[in-house]
Scaffold this motif. Structure first.
Motif, PDB file in Angstrom:
ATOM      1  N   ALA A  69      11.489   5.307  -0.956  1.00 53.66           N
ATOM      2  CA  ALA A  69      12.543   5.799  -0.093  1.00 53.66           C
ATOM      3  C   ALA A  69      12.584   7.318  -0.101  1.00 53.66           C
ATOM      4  N   GLY A  70      12.423   7.918  -1.293  1.00 54.42           N
ATOM      5  CA  GLY A  70      12.388   9.367  -1.391  1.00 54.42           C
ATOM      6  C   GLY A  70      11.208   9.962  -0.663  1.00 54.42           C
ATOM      7  N   SER A  71      10.063   9.294  -0.773  1.00 57.37           N
ATOM      8  CA  SER A  71       8.864   9.759  -0.071  1.00 57.37           C
ATOM      9  C   SER A  71       9.077   9.724   1.424  1.00 57.37           C
ATOM     10  N   ARG A  72       9.796   8.682   1.917  1.00 55.38           N
ATOM     11  CA  ARG A  72      10.024   8.553   3.343  1.00 55.38           C
ATOM     12  C   ARG A  72      10.915   9.681   3.823  1.00 55.38           C
ATOM     13  N   VAL A  73      11.909  10.040   3.020  1.00 55.24           N
ATOM     14  CA  VAL A  73      12.806  11.119   3.418  1.00 55.24           C
ATOM     15  C   VAL A  73      12.051  12.434   3.540  1.00 55.24           C
ATOM     16  N   ARG A  74      11.092  12.679   2.622  1.00 52.65           N
ATOM     17  CA  ARG A  74      10.375  13.957   2.648  1.00 52.65           C
ATOM     18  C   ARG A  74       9.329  14.021   3.744  1.00 52.65           C
TER      19      ARG A  74
ATOM     20  N   ARG B 184       0.836  -1.205   0.000  1.00 51.31           N
ATOM     21  CA  ARG B 184       0.000   0.000   0.000  1.00 51.31           C
ATOM     22  C   ARG B 184       0.871   1.255   0.000  1.00 51.31           C
ATOM     23  N   ARG B 185       1.882   1.267   0.859  1.00 55.17           N
ATOM     24  CA  ARG B 185       2.784   2.421   0.938  1.00 55.17           C
ATOM     25  C   ARG B 185       3.567   2.601  -0.361  1.00 55.17           C
TER      26      ARG B 185
ATOM     27  N   THR C   1      -1.163   5.908   7.384  1.00 55.61           N
ATOM     28  CA  THR C   1      -1.234   4.910   8.450  1.00 55.61           C
ATOM     29  C   THR C   1       0.133   4.673   9.083  1.00 55.61           C
ATOM     30  N   LEU C   2       0.100   4.299  10.368  1.00 59.37           N
ATOM     31  CA  LEU C   2       1.339   3.973  11.067  1.00 59.37           C
ATOM     32  C   LEU C   2       1.975   2.720  10.479  1.00 59.37           C
ATOM     33  N   THR C   3       1.149   1.719  10.146  1.00 59.81           N
ATOM     34  CA  THR C   3       1.707   0.495   9.570  1.00 59.81           C
ATOM     35  C   THR C   3       2.388   0.770   8.233  1.00 59.81           C
ATOM     36  N   GLY C   4       1.832   1.682   7.450  1.00 62.46           N
ATOM     37  CA  GLY C   4       2.455   2.028   6.189  1.00 62.46           C
ATOM     38  C   GLY C   4       3.812   2.680   6.380  1.00 62.46           C
ATOM     39  N   ARG C   5       3.892   3.592   7.349  1.00 70.01           N
ATOM     40  CA  ARG C   5       5.173   4.257   7.622  1.00 70.01           C
ATOM     41  C   ARG C   5       6.207   3.265   8.135  1.00 70.01           C
ATOM     42  N   LEU C   6       5.797   2.364   9.037  1.00 67.53           N
ATOM     43  CA  LEU C   6       6.720   1.361   9.549  1.00 67.53           C
ATOM     44  C   LEU C   6       7.195   0.441   8.430  1.00 67.53           C
ATOM     45  N   ALA C   7       6.262   0.029   7.581  1.00 65.76           N
ATOM     46  CA  ALA C   7       6.627  -0.859   6.475  1.00 65.76           C
ATOM     47  C   ALA C   7       7.602  -0.171   5.534  1.00 65.76           C
TER      48      ALA C   7
ATOM     49  N   VAL D 254       9.867   1.965   6.294  1.00 68.93           N
ATOM     50  CA  VAL D 254      11.186   2.015   6.923  1.00 68.93           C
ATOM     51  C   VAL D 254      11.808   0.623   7.020  1.00 68.93           C
ATOM     52  N   LEU D 255      10.991  -0.373   7.395  1.00 67.86           N
ATOM     53  CA  LEU D 255      11.527  -1.695   7.715  1.00 67.86           C
ATOM     54  C   LEU D 255      11.623  -2.624   6.505  1.00 67.86           C
ATOM     55  N   VAL D 256      10.640  -2.545   5.611  1.00 69.12           N
ATOM     56  CA  VAL D 256      10.549  -3.538   4.544  1.00 69.12           C
ATOM     57  C   VAL D 256      11.269  -3.095   3.268  1.00 69.12           C
ATOM     58  N   THR D 257      11.297  -1.785   2.996  1.00 69.50           N
ATOM     59  CA  THR D 257      11.873  -1.309   1.731  1.00 69.50           C
ATOM     60  C   THR D 257      13.292  -1.796   1.484  1.00 69.50           C
ATOM     61  N   PRO D 258      14.205  -1.734   2.466  1.00 65.42           N
ATOM     62  CA  PRO D 258      15.563  -2.240   2.196  1.00 65.42           C
ATOM     63  C   PRO D 258      15.584  -3.729   1.840  1.00 65.42           C
ATOM     64  N   VAL D 259      14.727  -4.511   2.481  1.00 59.46           N
ATOM     65  CA  VAL D 259      14.671  -5.950   2.196  1.00 59.46           C
ATOM     66  C   VAL D 259      14.151  -6.185   0.781  1.00 59.46           C
ATOM     67  N   ILE D 260      13.057  -5.470   0.418  1.00 58.08           N
ATOM     68  CA  ILE D 260      12.485  -5.614  -0.922  1.00 58.08           C
ATOM     69  C   ILE D 260      13.495  -5.212  -1.983  1.00 58.08           C
ATOM     70  N   SER D 261      14.215  -4.132  -1.746  1.00 60.29           N
ATOM     71  CA  SER D 261      15.206  -3.664  -2.720  1.00 60.29           C
ATOM     72  C   SER D 261      16.283  -4.712  -2.957  1.00 60.29           C
ATOM     73  N   ALA D 262      16.757  -5.338  -1.868  1.00 60.38           N
ATOM     74  CA  ALA D 262      17.790  -6.355  -1.999  1.00 60.38           C
ATOM     75  C   ALA D 262      17.266  -7.582  -2.733  1.00 60.38           C
ATOM     76  N   LEU D 263      16.051  -8.031  -2.379  1.00 60.23           N
ATOM     77  CA  LEU D 263      15.473  -9.192  -3.046  1.00 60.23           C
ATOM     78  C   LEU D 263      15.211  -8.913  -4.522  1.00 60.23           C
ATOM     79  N   THR D 264      14.751  -7.695  -4.821  1.00 56.73           N
ATOM     80  CA  THR D 264      14.476  -7.337  -6.211  1.00 56.73           C
ATOM     81  C   THR D 264      15.748  -7.357  -7.044  1.00 56.73           C
ATOM     82  N   ALA D 265      16.839  -6.807  -6.487  1.00 60.52           N
ATOM     83  CA  ALA D 265      18.111  -6.807  -7.207  1.00 60.52           C
ATOM     84  C   ALA D 265      18.565  -8.238  -7.490  1.00 60.52           C
ATOM     85  N   LEU D 266      18.392  -9.119  -6.507  1.00 61.86           N
ATOM     86  CA  LEU D 266      18.785 -10.513  -6.695  1.00 61.86           C
ATOM     87  C   LEU D 266      17.927 -11.185  -7.760  1.00 61.86           C
TER      88      LEU D 266
END
Length: 442
Positions: free
Chosen positions: A436-441, A374-375, A384-390, A392-404
């Motif tokens: 990631a850019g959205s999270r920074v802003r 959703r995020r 939503t709080l769950t969206g913000r947490l996801a 922060v927490l899930v994006t790095p994992v998804i990025s690594a899996l996607t690259a692989l």
């Protein structure tokens, strides 16, 4: 927020979109269906069209003359809007993750419409991700006999049995007689080519074309003004690469149909604008300076008779397509375009309780993974709080899996130019960067 008025006895069709190319596709697709009640629902996401982009997208359709037929909504309003409107058919018009997110909202409706999705332009090779994310729709629309065959083969290969329907590319209107123009129109693309040096090479080719004939314009047709967004994130834009251009090299943000009215010919690497130009009787050069391969999305133009190099662009040696290629690729007999007939049959089946719902299953990673999805689509529009947490927490994992997965996909995928499909995963790296850019802003 406004809702449509009294319900018409005609079938009610609602298109749901956000990004510019998808809004244009959906608006023109359903505008070409007669005797229906139609509405366009624009969901607020980081990719949502500006008012200017919206006006350009719906230009030439009945939506342009009826402001009440277009409504902007927040994501949290979508389900309630659909529950009140009770459409018979919903056309989901967005990138693959957007389609899946909206499909989840449709799953919440007591009265379920027939769900149609599709791709806003050329889609050769057929991509696994494009089909996988749309596998829970009732119908998927593509625009050539070649694409129908490619997506049917891909569906069998990955077990995604989505009915595939043929429609004429909706904004490619055939013109009988056309007065010749004098502009060289270049259809810019956000992602193709991607390397900065290649984009600088294109800028230099356009500059040379302008210098070669100062009395005729070179028009760089862009889809977004500074500050606006597109379906894909552009880097190394042509406004920067051509800052010191000759006076006869200009930029245009007008609808493509308007730009083609004064065109002598169109140049592109692989934009669907080439099909729009050919339908309007405007000859084309598909630039092959960087080769012909899947990364450039130009394999579909092999054997088209349209390929040409830098010298051809400067000399304005435009071409018309080979007839045999044209009949297989986007210029089939209009009577073969039967997507709406298929949609009507599906509506009849659903009304009789004979069309099971294709519901989206829960994400394998549970609630946090669904929150990331959703995020991923909504960015800062997800409060939503769950969206913000996801994010922060899930994006790095998804990025690594996607690259692989992308590395494995390149190794395992067949030659797309030979079989018209690839089993490579859908690239989500761009979505992860946006998030990631959205999270920074935020």
């Amino acid at each position: 927020m406004t809702f449509p008025g009294s319900r018409s006895p005609r079938l009610r069709v609602v298109a749901i979109g956000d990004a510019d190319s998808f809004v244009k596709w959906a608006a023109h697709l359903i505008d070409r269906v007669d005797d229906v009640s139609r509405h366009l629902l624009l969901v607020r996401t980081p990719l949502a069209v500006s008012d200017a982009q919206k006006d350009a997208a719906i230009a030439g359709t009945r939506f342009a003359g009826d402001p009440r037929s277009v409504t902007r909504v927040a994501f949290t309003e979508v389900t309630g809007w659909l529950a009140r409107d009770m459409p018979d058919v919903v056309v989901l018009a967005g990138r693959a993750p957007f389609v899946r997110l909206m499909s989840r909202e449709i799953d919440r409706l007591a009265r379920r419409p027939v769900v149609v999705s599709g791709l806003p332009g050329m889609s050769i090779p057929a991509l696994r991700g494009a089909l996988h994310y749309r596998r829970h729709c009732d119908l998927m629309v593509v625009h050539s006999r070649r694409e129908v065959a490619a997506y049917a083969r891909l569906g069998r290969a990955i077990g995604a049995t989505v009915p595939v329907a043929l429609a004429t590319l909706p904004f490619a209107h055939r013109s009988a007689d056309r007065a010749g123009g004098t502009d060289l129109v270049f259809a810019a693309q956000a992602l193709v080519p991607s390397a900065r040096e290649d984009r600088r090479r294109i800028a230099e080719i356009l500059r040379l074309a302008a210098v070669a004939d100062p009395l005729r314009r070179v028009v760089v047709k862009l889809r977004s003004r500074p500050g606006e967004v597109e379906a894909h994130q552009e880097r190394d834009g042509y406004t920067q690469l051509l800052e010191n251009a000759p006076e006869n090299l200009v930029f245009s943000f007008a609808p493509m149909s308007e730009a083609l009215e004064t065109a002598e010919g169109l140049v592109t690497v692989s934009s669907t604008a080439a099909i729009e130009a050919m339908a309007a009787g405007v000859p084309v050069i598909v630039l092959d300076t960087f080769g012909v391969h899947a990364d450039l999305l130009n394999g579909v133009f092999a054997e088209s008779g349209l390929l040409g190099g830098a010298d051809d662009v400067v000399a304005r040696r435009f071409r018309h397509p080979e007839p045999r290629w044209a009949s297989t690729n986007y210029f089939h007999d209009p009577r073969d375009s039967r997507w709406w007939e298929q949609a009507q049959r599906l509506v009849a089946l659903r009304r009789r309780g004979m069309l099971p719902a294709r519901t989206v299953p829960r994400a394998r990673g549970g609630a946090l993974h669904e929150a990331w999805h959703r995020r991923n689509v909504l960015g800062d529009e997800d409060r939503t709080l769950t969206g913000r947490l996801a994010g922060v927490l899930v994006t790095p994992v998804i990025s690594a899996l996607t690259a692989l997965k992308r590395r494995r996909g390149r190794a395992d995928a067949p030659d797309a130019s030979a079989v018209d499909l690839t089993l490579a995963p859908s690239p989500l790296a761009e979505s992860s960067r946006r998030l990631a850019g959205s999270r920074v802003r935020s």
